[in-house]
Design an enzyme around this catalytic site. Structure first.
Site, PDB file in Angstrom:
ATOM      1  N   GLU A 468       0.843  -1.194   0.000  1.00  0.00           N
ATOM      2  CA  GLU A 468       0.000   0.000   0.000  1.00  0.00           C
ATOM      3  C   GLU A 468       0.883   1.250   0.000  1.00  0.00           C
ATOM      4  O   GLU A 468       1.572   1.533   0.983  1.00  0.00           O
ATOM      5  CB  GLU A 468      -0.897  -0.026   1.252  1.00  0.00           C
ATOM      6  CG  GLU A 468      -1.706   1.247   1.453  1.00  0.00           C
ATOM      7  CD  GLU A 468      -2.361   1.307   2.823  1.00  0.00           C
ATOM      8  OE1 GLU A 468      -2.800   2.411   3.200  1.00  0.00           O
ATOM      9  OE2 GLU A 468      -2.430   0.275   3.501  1.00  0.00           O
ATOM     10  N   ASP A 541      -1.465  -1.365   5.701  1.00  0.00           N
ATOM     11  CA  ASP A 541      -1.323  -0.819   7.051  1.00  0.00           C
ATOM     12  C   ASP A 541      -2.274  -1.513   8.025  1.00  0.00           C
ATOM     13  O   ASP A 541      -3.336  -2.008   7.631  1.00  0.00           O
ATOM     14  CB  ASP A 541      -1.609   0.685   7.049  1.00  0.00           C
ATOM     15  CG  ASP A 541      -0.553   1.470   6.281  1.00  0.00           C
ATOM     16  OD1 ASP A 541       0.519   0.890   6.023  1.00  0.00           O
ATOM     17  OD2 ASP A 541      -0.813   2.639   5.930  1.00  0.00           O
ATOM     18  N   ASP A 543      -4.515  -0.555  10.000  1.00  0.00           N
ATOM     19  CA  ASP A 543      -5.577   0.350  10.438  1.00  0.00           C
ATOM     20  C   ASP A 543      -6.828   0.071   9.609  1.00  0.00           C
ATOM     21  O   ASP A 543      -6.861  -0.864   8.799  1.00  0.00           O
ATOM     22  CB  ASP A 543      -5.139   1.813  10.307  1.00  0.00           C
ATOM     23  CG  ASP A 543      -4.717   2.181   8.886  1.00  0.00           C
ATOM     24  OD1 ASP A 543      -4.936   1.348   7.971  1.00  0.00           O
ATOM     25  OD2 ASP A 543      -4.177   3.276   8.681  1.00  0.00           O
ATOM     26  N   ASP A 545      -8.218   1.799   7.157  1.00  0.00           N
ATOM     27  CA  ASP A 545      -8.010   1.968   5.715  1.00  0.00           C
ATOM     28  C   ASP A 545      -7.244   0.781   5.131  1.00  0.00           C
ATOM     29  O   ASP A 545      -7.528   0.322   4.021  1.00  0.00           O
ATOM     30  CB  ASP A 545      -7.250   3.270   5.435  1.00  0.00           C
ATOM     31  CG  ASP A 545      -8.146   4.496   5.583  1.00  0.00           C
ATOM     32  OD1 ASP A 545      -9.372   4.332   5.391  1.00  0.00           O
ATOM     33  OD2 ASP A 545      -7.643   5.577   5.897  1.00  0.00           O
TER      34      ASP A 545
END
Length: 689
Positions: A468, A541, A543, A545
């Site tokens: 990402e 990541d 998180d 997102d």
């Protein structure tokens, strides 16, 4: 081992001993699959009654003590004495192999239980089995311990058991209301037979109950699960039959209505019939086979077919499915030839796969005493059924194409266009593949410039990390082993391919780059052998997102490169959430510990407190891969000897497809209902904001 081998070394297994000695022969395995097969045997007996017009409701109860109970309101197992054995009907059904009412005696026109071993096998493999029958205004009861009839002194399998010695007794334990009949069976699976981890799967049970309710219109099946903190109850009842079933199974928007093809045919077969003298005499009998098919085509390319014989699923097909496909191919080929000029077919010939693309079909046949291959009944072997199904499908489908109704004409025209477009896409893909094979290495090196490829040519050893963002790419380049690890960065969130069309997906730069780098194509033309990497690792990541991006990527793989998931080649990287630096006394260097969840962090800190050890505050919380340096990323996420990968598998493609459609599909209402109903399970403190 001894060299001597005589008749003294032979064993004769009497009655149910053979079942306990070789359970896999009767139920397939002794894990959860075999445990569920036992339950299907009991449920199917009740369903056979409903199929014959006796009873409209079946209750299935998963008790907290590990037992399971099946209750119906059918005719009830016979309680009178069977003249040959001198035993009651209940004892015959549960203790004698190859005994029952489904051998052509007139009790069942068509049924799933054919071999007379279902109930007796379940009894043999149960530590305890209790059966109650309501008939003639009375309630009868009998209990068994590993297949042996007798009485228990309590209500559990551990209760003292006394077997019957001289004669068995079918006890009368109460009164039944006038006109009330039915059977209740409760049993505890024998843990001497089944593996420790074998358990009843609620999801699998619900799928089977839903499927049966579709196949027997008007039958209500209720599943009650008492194993959790709070009992749950789910009910299934459908009046639309297999037409509703086909609509339920369909994974794509329709281009035709759900068509119903019905018909029947007769055939004769020679079967051995047991005479009063005990001899088996070959006798020619006439059979009638009823065929019922519901089918529709959608705009996708997946094929979903379900076939059944007397409501018993035949996942590996058989003569009925072969006849269905034969009739379908024959009619569609004839129609395409008749409309060749309009369709611009040329000399190309459509193949079966072109016609099955986008098809959702439910095929059911009802035939007395069908021939299955084994007790698990996964393949139908009755030869004459093939021609009957072929004739019914050919006649009904030809009539549909000859219809003068406007809707029928429009839909059949759309169907022919779809089949021809699938044929042209297949031919084009094959030509493209041949062209690619003829290219030399220099000509075929047109991979995306942002790909940081690996050096090895060993596909099995190579890994592609889909990373990402460009910021994480820079760190990952320094952290990777360039010998076998390749990197492909993507910009944020890719296209949601669950909603988008194929052309939109292919025109999206990120999706096209992923497909091009993997090098195996997409959709129906996907070739697993051509994939350039042994592992595809999604590294996003830790998180919200990152989870969203991972879901979008998995949607792309699930929809267009599913063989990669089915082969176990797709993984999700598991980067750490926290970095704890533990302070060591004196000149000893500090210790770095990574944790991968909040619970793991709290457990670690509690352990450090207990041992009076200090750590540096604040504890670092990673919210992105870019926050790590190359050494940290390599140690925790990329190096083979220290990383943790989560393999993505598709154990149940049908269930996975429904979840992807719920989370990523174009229909908003079900997704909103899911969010509202699940909101109470979310801890507000866990929101990463």
């Amino acid at each position: 081992m001894t060299a001597e081998y005589s008749a003294h070394h032979l064993q004769v297994l009497e009655g149910l001993e053979a079942v306990r000695k070789r359970p896999g022969m009767y139920i397939g395995s002794t894990d959860s699959r075999g445990l569920m097969h036992c339950l299907w045997e009991i449920i199917d007996n009740s369903v056979d009654e409903a199929l014959g017009g006796h009873g409209t409701k079946i209750d299935i109860v998963l008790h907290a003590d590990g037992s399971v109970e099946v209750r119906d309101r059918a005719r009830g197992i016979p309680v009178d004495v069977e003249p040959r054995t001198g035993l009651t009907g209940v004892e015959v059904v549960f203790t004698k192999l190859h005994a029952g009412g489904k051998f052509g005696g007139g009790s069942y026109a068509a049924s799933g239980g054919l071999h007379g071993v279902g109930a007796s096998v379940v009894n043999a493999l149960s530590e305890r089995l209790d059966v109650q029958v309501d008939r003639g205004g009375k309630t009868y009861e009998m209990s068994f311990h590993r297949g042996e009839p007798g009485t228990f002194a309590g209500s559990t399998p551990d209760s003292p058991f006394t077997p019957f010695e001289k004669s068995s007794e079918l006890r009368v334990v109460g009164k039944a209301a006038r006109g009330v009949t039915g059977t209740r069976i409760r049993y505890w699976a024998d843990r001497q037979i089944f593996t420790k981890d074998a358990e009843f799967g609620l999801t699998e049970l619900e799928q089977r109950a839903r499927q049966t309710a579709f196949l027997v219109p008007g039958l209500e099946i209720v599943i009650i699960d008492e194993r959790g903190d709070e009992p749950t109850s789910t009910s299934y009842k459908y009046d639309g039959g297999i037409s509703e079933f086909a609509d339920f199974l369909a994974p794509d928007p329709a281009i035709t209505d759900t068509w119903r093809l019905t018909g029947a045919g007769t055939f004769t077969e020679t079967v051995p019939v047991l005479q009063a003298s005990g001899a088996m005499v070959p006798t020619e009998v006439e059979r009638e086979c009823h065929v019922d098919v519901a089918l529709r085509w959608g705009n996708g390319y997946e094929t979903v077919t379900r076939s059944f014989v007397n409501i018993i699923a035949t996942p590996k097909g058989g003569t009925h499915q072969a006849g269905f496909e034969q009739g379908l191919v024959k009619v569609l080929r004839a129609q395409i030839e008749a409309n060749a000029r309009r369709l611009k077919v040329g000399k190309d010939k459509p193949e079966k796969d072109d016609m099955l693309a986008g098809l959702t079909a439910v095929l059911t046949v009802r035939v007395p005493e069908p021939q299955f291959e084994g007790q698990t009944k996964e393949v139908l072997g009755t030869p004459a059924v093939r021609q009957i199904v072929n004739a019914v499908v050919t006649k009904e489908l030809t009539a549909r194409f000859a219809s003068t109704k406007r809707d029928d004409k429009n839909q059949t025209a759309l169907l022919l266009d779809k089949v021809v477009s699938e044929m042209k896409a297949r031919i084009s893909a094959r030509a493209h593949k041949e062209t690619q094979r003829r290219k030399n290495a220099l000509e075929s090196s047109s991979l995306p410039a942002k790909l940081a490829d690996c050096r090895t040519n060993d596909v099995a050893d190579s890994e592609l990390f889909i990373v990402e963002g460009d910021s994480a790419l820079g760190t990952a380049k320094n952290a990777r082993n360039s010998e076998y690890q390749a990197l492909l960065p993507i910009r944020g969130k890719i296209l949601n391919v669950q909603k988008a069309s194929v052309s939109d997906m292919l025109s999206n730069a990120e999706c096209a780059a992923i497909i091009q780098v993997i090098g195996a194509g997409s959709g129906r033309s996907f070739d697993l052998e051509a994939a350039r990497y042994g592992k595809i690792i999604l590294m996003s990541d830790a998180d919200v997102d990152g989870a969203h991006i991972r879901t979008l990527l998995l949607t792309l793989f699930f929809r267009y490169m599913r063989p990669l998931i089915e082969d176990g080649r797709v993984y999700a990287a598991v980067p750490p959430l926290h970095r704890v630096v533990v302070v060591n006394p004196g000149s000893k260097p500090n210790e770095t510990i990574y944790t991968y969840s909040e619970q793991e962090l709290h457990t670690l800190l509690a352990k450090l407190r207990k041992s009076n050890r200090r750590w540096l505050e604040p504890v670092q919380r990673y919210k992105g891969l870019g926050e790590m340096d190359a050494d940290q990323l390599a140690t925790t996420t990329m190096e083979r000897n220290g990383r943790m990968l989560r393999r993505v598998r598709v154990q149940d493609a049908e269930m996975a497809a429904s979840v992807f459609e719920l989370l990523m599909g174009s229909d908003v209402a079900p997704r909103r209902d899911f969010i509202v109903s699940s909101s109470d399970r979310l801890d507000r403190e866990a929101i990463d904001a």
